[in-house]
Design an enzyme around this catalytic site. Sequence first.
Site, short mmCIF file in Angstrom:
data_model
loop_
_atom_site.label_atom_id
_atom_site.label_comp_id
_atom_site.label_asym_id
_atom_site.label_seq_id
_atom_site.Cartn_x
_atom_site.Cartn_y
_atom_site.Cartn_z
N TYR A 62 0.82 -1.03 0.18
CA TYR A 62 0.01 0.07 -0.01
C TYR A 62 1.01 1.26 0.10
CZ TYR A 62 -3.56 3.28 1.73
OH TYR A 62 -4.16 4.23 1.83
N ASP A 100 9.47 2.72 -0.40
CA ASP A 100 8.44 3.49 0.51
C ASP A 100 8.73 3.14 1.97
OD1 ASP A 100 6.10 4.22 2.08
OD2 ASP A 100 4.73 3.46 0.59
N LYS A 143 5.02 9.19 9.20
CA LYS A 143 4.80 8.55 10.53
C LYS A 143 5.96 9.22 11.54
CE LYS A 143 2.38 4.92 8.62
NZ LYS A 143 1.17 5.10 8.99
#
Length: 476
Positions: free
Chosen positions: A191, A286, A314
């Site tokens: 994702y 990623d 994050k």
Amino acid sequence: MAATITGVGVGLGLSYSSKLTKRFSSSAGSSRCCVKMSVSVEEQKKNFTLKKSEEAFNVAKELMPGGVNSPVRAFKSVGGQPIVFDSVKGSHMWDIDGNEYIDYVGSWGPAIIGHADDQVLAALGETMKKGTSFGAPCLLENVLAEMVISAVPSIEMVRFVNSGTEACMGVLRLARAFTGRERIIKFEGCYHGHADPFLVKAGSGVATLGLPDSPGVPKGATYETLTAPFNDVSALENLFENNKGEIAAIILEPVVGNSGFIAPKPDFLNAIRRITKENGALLIFDEVMTGFRLAYGGAQEYFGVTPDLTTLGKIIGGGLPVGAYGGRRDIMEMVAPAGPMYQAGTLSGNPLAMTAGIHTLKRLKEPGTYEYLNKITGELTQGIIDAGKKAGHAICGGYISGMFGFFFTEGPVYNFEDAKKSDTTKFARFYRGMLEEGVYFAPSQFEAGFTSLAHSSDDIQHTIAAAEKVKMRFLF
């Protein structure tokens, strides 16, 4: 390499607006603005209730689609009542019913030093006195940029944005601009945010809800997106053979976190690096999840494989909204205003996110940080696997540093197809049982878990004991 394994008193301050209190329940007193309570752990287990969460969530469903602002929070794959939280501190969370939980979600990764860290909060307080957003350059951007560049092997220049999705959108446009090619390769179950080109065989909430793709995504947006199974080098080689000179980049989670925890096979990342170089394509890691979590320099430091471009999020915002993409200087100099590839953001580099990121990274750089994370995460994962096997269940799992996962299947799990063999009904029953024991995991079989520096040995042992109890009691 990745470790793979097969086989208290509490004071709560709860606040409601009088308007919402009336809507929650006709019997609720409209004058109630604050409720304080104190419960022991044993009382919590005996009196576990989500009545207030249910009332609040019923209201939320009339206000927001599905009652949430991100799909996986709705508990669709585990059933039961979604929890409405009131506060967090360290490794623990408290809901509006007064239940306390040991948290292994960590706000989906950012809370690596623990929730509401005192030093971070103090720094944010000082920064807020100067303002929350300038819409102009601030010195804090330089400080965090220097920290990121010095830490992450691939990054020579960095652009801050506001989310992981935004970072992946920007890096994809950049890769296409730099190479002059349009096709990209992503891996099934990985994702990279909810931008149109990535919603092909995606993980995270898409996998949790069982959605094949998303309505509203034009065919043209995904036409240039090719997919391959994670850990499958031959499938990757075939894609390059059949699309010679057309592939701009490969983007991947170096350790998959959005299909559950799936580590790369030995030499898989090295093979991808070789293939991209041979074909003039860029390699994009990623690292929104893995950045500063597997090691201070992320998965690329941990595995010794350096991509061309990297996305982050994050942890680098310390719990505030943030994202970033960076990489080789010659590529990054294509980004406006240095170059022609346009991307912009109103709140990008805002002083609050920069402050929280700076003080979080300072803590992570202290000696022993990742050794401690690896120790407690290993004990936790091994304990959960052992508990499952002792109770006679098919279960496997693994961990690296402060990231872990387990599947209710014999395994091993090398890709999303393997992950889908998991007994999701069994996971849902386990999940709900663990909630009653005061343990909060991600509400999906297809999400990784996270530990933090705030997790104690007592937290780990309590969790393992709860897993043993729940797996014996609920899963037959």
